[in-house]
Design a protein around this motif. Structure first.
Motif, PDB file in Angstrom:
ATOM      1  N   TRP A   1       0.854  -1.181   0.000  1.00  0.00           N
ATOM      2  CA  TRP A   1       0.000   0.000   0.000  1.00  0.00           C
ATOM      3  C   TRP A   1       0.886   1.225   0.000  1.00  0.00           C
ATOM      4  N   LEU A   2       0.681   2.130  -0.945  1.00  0.00           N
ATOM      5  CA  LEU A   2       1.502   3.325  -1.070  1.00  0.00           C
ATOM      6  C   LEU A   2       1.022   4.396  -0.103  1.00  0.00           C
ATOM      7  N   LYS A   3       1.987   5.033   0.583  1.00  0.00           N
ATOM      8  CA  LYS A   3       1.649   6.068   1.559  1.00  0.00           C
ATOM      9  C   LYS A   3       2.199   7.435   1.187  1.00  0.00           C
ATOM     10  N   ASP A   4       3.280   7.475   0.398  1.00  0.00           N
ATOM     11  CA  ASP A   4       3.920   8.738   0.053  1.00  0.00           C
ATOM     12  C   ASP A   4       3.173   9.382  -1.120  1.00  0.00           C
ATOM     13  N   SER A   5       2.425  10.440  -0.841  1.00  0.00           N
ATOM     14  CA  SER A   5       1.601  11.065  -1.874  1.00  0.00           C
ATOM     15  C   SER A   5       2.409  11.870  -2.881  1.00  0.00           C
ATOM     16  N   THR A   6       3.706  12.104  -2.613  1.00  0.00           N
ATOM     17  CA  THR A   6       4.533  12.879  -3.545  1.00  0.00           C
ATOM     18  C   THR A   6       5.027  12.021  -4.702  1.00  0.00           C
ATOM     19  N   LEU A   7       4.882  10.714  -4.595  1.00  0.00           N
ATOM     20  CA  LEU A   7       5.385   9.811  -5.626  1.00  0.00           C
ATOM     21  C   LEU A   7       4.301   9.526  -6.662  1.00  0.00           C
ATOM     22  N   ARG A   8       4.739   9.334  -7.899  1.00  0.00           N
ATOM     23  CA  ARG A   8       3.832   8.940  -8.966  1.00  0.00           C
ATOM     24  C   ARG A   8       3.926   7.434  -9.140  1.00  0.00           C
ATOM     25  N   SER A   9       2.833   6.798  -9.512  1.00  0.00           N
ATOM     26  CA  SER A   9       2.858   5.341  -9.606  1.00  0.00           C
ATOM     27  C   SER A   9       1.976   4.847 -10.744  1.00  0.00           C
ATOM     28  N   ARG A  10       2.248   3.598 -11.137  1.00  0.00           N
ATOM     29  CA  ARG A  10       1.436   2.906 -12.125  1.00  0.00           C
ATOM     30  C   ARG A  10       1.099   1.530 -11.563  1.00  0.00           C
ATOM     31  N   SER A  11      -0.166   1.184 -11.540  1.00  0.00           N
ATOM     32  CA  SER A  11      -0.586  -0.110 -10.996  1.00  0.00           C
ATOM     33  C   SER A  11      -0.241  -1.234 -11.974  1.00  0.00           C
ATOM     34  N   LEU A  12       0.340  -2.295 -11.430  1.00  0.00           N
ATOM     35  CA  LEU A  12       0.710  -3.451 -12.246  1.00  0.00           C
ATOM     36  C   LEU A  12      -0.099  -4.697 -11.888  1.00  0.00           C
ATOM     37  N   GLY A  13      -1.028  -4.558 -10.961  1.00  0.00           N
ATOM     38  CA  GLY A  13      -1.830  -5.712 -10.572  1.00  0.00           C
ATOM     39  C   GLY A  13      -2.006  -5.786  -9.069  1.00  0.00           C
ATOM     40  N   THR A  14      -2.534  -6.895  -8.606  1.00  0.00           N
ATOM     41  CA  THR A  14      -2.773  -7.105  -7.183  1.00  0.00           C
ATOM     42  C   THR A  14      -2.228  -8.459  -6.756  1.00  0.00           C
ATOM     43  N   PHE A  15      -2.126  -8.640  -5.451  1.00  0.00           N
ATOM     44  CA  PHE A  15      -1.752  -9.936  -4.900  1.00  0.00           C
ATOM     45  C   PHE A  15      -2.599 -10.208  -3.661  1.00  0.00           C
ATOM     46  N   GLN A  16      -2.711 -11.471  -3.313  1.00  0.00           N
ATOM     47  CA  GLN A  16      -3.436 -11.878  -2.120  1.00  0.00           C
ATOM     48  C   GLN A  16      -2.451 -12.246  -1.016  1.00  0.00           C
ATOM     49  N   GLN A  17      -2.805 -11.946   0.207  1.00  0.00           N
ATOM     50  CA  GLN A  17      -2.002 -12.375   1.346  1.00  0.00           C
ATOM     51  C   GLN A  17      -2.566 -13.689   1.868  1.00  0.00           C
ATOM     52  N   CYS A  18      -1.678 -14.588   2.226  1.00  0.00           N
ATOM     53  CA  CYS A  18      -2.138 -15.876   2.723  1.00  0.00           C
ATOM     54  C   CYS A  18      -1.364 -16.271   3.977  1.00  0.00           C
TER      55      CYS A  18
ATOM     56  N   HIS B   1       2.957  -2.031  -7.560  1.00  0.00           N
ATOM     57  CA  HIS B   1       3.047  -0.702  -8.144  1.00  0.00           C
ATOM     58  C   HIS B   1       4.445  -0.440  -8.702  1.00  0.00           C
ATOM     59  N   ALA B   2       4.494   0.240  -9.835  1.00  0.00           N
ATOM     60  CA  ALA B   2       5.735   0.833 -10.327  1.00  0.00           C
ATOM     61  C   ALA B   2       5.707   2.281  -9.898  1.00  0.00           C
ATOM     62  N   VAL B   3       6.738   2.711  -9.178  1.00  0.00           N
ATOM     63  CA  VAL B   3       6.736   4.031  -8.551  1.00  0.00           C
ATOM     64  C   VAL B   3       7.860   4.876  -9.128  1.00  0.00           C
ATOM     65  N   TYR B   4       7.542   6.127  -9.466  1.00  0.00           N
ATOM     66  CA  TYR B   4       8.519   7.072  -9.987  1.00  0.00           C
ATOM     67  C   TYR B   4       8.763   8.171  -8.954  1.00  0.00           C
ATOM     68  N   PRO B   5       9.949   8.748  -8.925  1.00  0.00           N
ATOM     69  CA  PRO B   5      10.188   9.871  -8.012  1.00  0.00           C
ATOM     70  C   PRO B   5       9.444  11.109  -8.472  1.00  0.00           C
TER      71      PRO B   5
ATOM     72  N   ALA C   1       4.552  -5.319 -21.375  1.00  0.00           N
ATOM     73  CA  ALA C   1       4.381  -6.276 -22.469  1.00  0.00           C
ATOM     74  C   ALA C   1       4.959  -7.637 -22.083  1.00  0.00           C
ATOM     75  N   TRP C   2       6.068  -7.612 -21.361  1.00  0.00           N
ATOM     76  CA  TRP C   2       6.687  -8.849 -20.877  1.00  0.00           C
ATOM     77  C   TRP C   2       5.713  -9.609 -19.969  1.00  0.00           C
ATOM     78  N   GLN C   3       5.080  -8.900 -19.060  1.00  0.00           N
ATOM     79  CA  GLN C   3       4.112  -9.524 -18.161  1.00  0.00           C
ATOM     80  C   GLN C   3       2.940 -10.109 -18.919  1.00  0.00           C
ATOM     81  N   ALA C   4       2.550  -9.445 -20.009  1.00  0.00           N
ATOM     82  CA  ALA C   4       1.431  -9.919 -20.811  1.00  0.00           C
ATOM     83  C   ALA C   4       1.840 -11.042 -21.769  1.00  0.00           C
ATOM     84  N   GLY C   5       3.124 -11.406 -21.732  1.00  0.00           N
ATOM     85  CA  GLY C   5       3.613 -12.462 -22.611  1.00  0.00           C
ATOM     86  C   GLY C   5       3.867 -12.021 -24.014  1.00  0.00           C
ATOM     87  N   GLU C   6       4.130 -10.687 -24.206  1.00  0.00           N
ATOM     88  CA  GLU C   6       4.340 -10.148 -25.539  1.00  0.00           C
ATOM     89  C   GLU C   6       5.635  -9.347 -25.643  1.00  0.00           C
ATOM     90  N   PRO C   7       6.767  -9.815 -25.063  1.00  0.00           N
ATOM     91  CA  PRO C   7       7.990  -9.011 -25.143  1.00  0.00           C
ATOM     92  C   PRO C   7       8.504  -8.825 -26.538  1.00  0.00           C
TER      93      PRO C   7
END
Length: 304
Positions: A152-169, A273-277, A295-301
């Motif tokens: 979970w991102l807390k620093d509001s000054t950072l820019r980010s791009r969502s790459l998906g979700t994960f479950q905790q087990c 998340h992919a986070v940029y300064p 694209a790599w994640q989608a299987g299309e590198p």
């Protein structure tokens, strides 16, 4: 003291690298130059400014108050200049320079590593550094171009791009459960050995849900780990019970070295998340890697 128009600004990147690296050797390694060059440029910068920028000891180089002030003022300015120049590169330009990535150890090993190798082969003039660790890095201070974060991102000054979700087990080894029994409800976890994951803000407090039912449990831990790899090792060895992201526990679950505990109860999901300064411009090398990685994640590198 020199006038501003007489200063050689080429020494500023070396100055910033020395502050961040903490030694002449580490700064030279980061910049791909000799330690002698770093030392000479810093000495010349100090002479032209008429101040001492560093206190030098046998173990570490520490910035003086003047050095800290100069670093604080120059770091965002130089970063903005570098971003502006990088953004001017056309997509067809050959990528060059340095790309510094950071990610949790497990994610860097299992997910990012192969993609970084492939991307590096496509851009041989680009120097790529992949840093791994579960500690949250200060991106500006450490010169990080792109950070991958799980949770979970807390620093509001950072820019980010969502790459998906994960479950905790909730997981433990079959050996541990055979010796201590399998808990049948969340409250029973307080009687079990808990392995705390210290990078979390609250590694001992967890909320479990089943339908509309919610249970908040406070654990007690004698064992703790500060990395995903260390946490997994302690659990596989029978050290207790803990929570892991499903993408981190997948291999151990598939091999049977770990098993799910209380599978009917769920824990909050997290994001990848992919986070940029902070900054207005995104360097071409960062944009190119993100496009490639998605694209790599989608299987299309091969499409990039």
């Amino acid at each position: 003291m020199s006038r501003p128009d007489e200063l050689d600004l080429n020494g500023l990147p070396l100055f910033l690298a020395l502050v961040e690296a903490g030694s002449f050797t580490a700064a030279a390694d980061r910049l791909g130059c000799t330690k002698t060059k770093v030392s000479l440029q810093i000495r010349q910068l100090e002479e032209r400014l008429g101040v001492t920028l560093f206190q030098r000891t046998t173990r570490r180089v520490q910035p003086t108050q003047a050095g800290e002030t100069l670093y604080r003022e120059c770091r965002p300015l130089l970063a903005g200049l570098q971003e502006a120049l990088a953004s001017a590169e056309g997509d067809g330009h050959r990528l060059r320079g340095a790309l510094r990535l950071t990610a949790p150890e497990d994610y860097a090993t299992r997910v990012l590593g192969p993609a970084v190798v492939e991307f590096g082969q496509r851009h041989p003039a680009l120097r790529i550094e992949l840093r791994s660790g579960d500690r949250i890095s200060d991106m500006l201070e450490e010169g990080i171009d792109l950070a991958f974060r799980l949770g979970w991102l807390k620093d509001s000054t950072l820019r980010s791009r969502s790459l998906g979700t994960f479950q905790q087990c909730l997981v433990a080894s079959p050996d541990y459960l055979a010796r201590h029994g399998t808990p049948e409800d969340p409250e029973a976890l307080t009687e079990h050995a808990w392995v705390a994951f210290t990078p979390l803000a609250s590694p001992l407090t967890w909320t479990f849900r089943r339908g509309e039912e919610s249970r908040r449990v406070q654990m007690k831990a004698r064992l703790a780990a500060n990395s995903t790899a260390a946490l997994s090792a302690l659990l596989v060895a029978g050290g207790g019970i803990s929570v892991m992201a499903d993408i981190s526990a997948e291999a151990e679950l598939r091999a049977g070295r770990l098993v799910r505990v209380l599978p009917a109860w769920s824990l909050p999901s997290g994001g990848v998340h992919a986070v940029y300064p902070p900054g207005r411009h995104l360097p071409a090398r960062v944009r190119a890697f993100m496009d490639f990685f998605q694209a790599w994640q989608a299987g299309e590198p091969g499409s990039l």
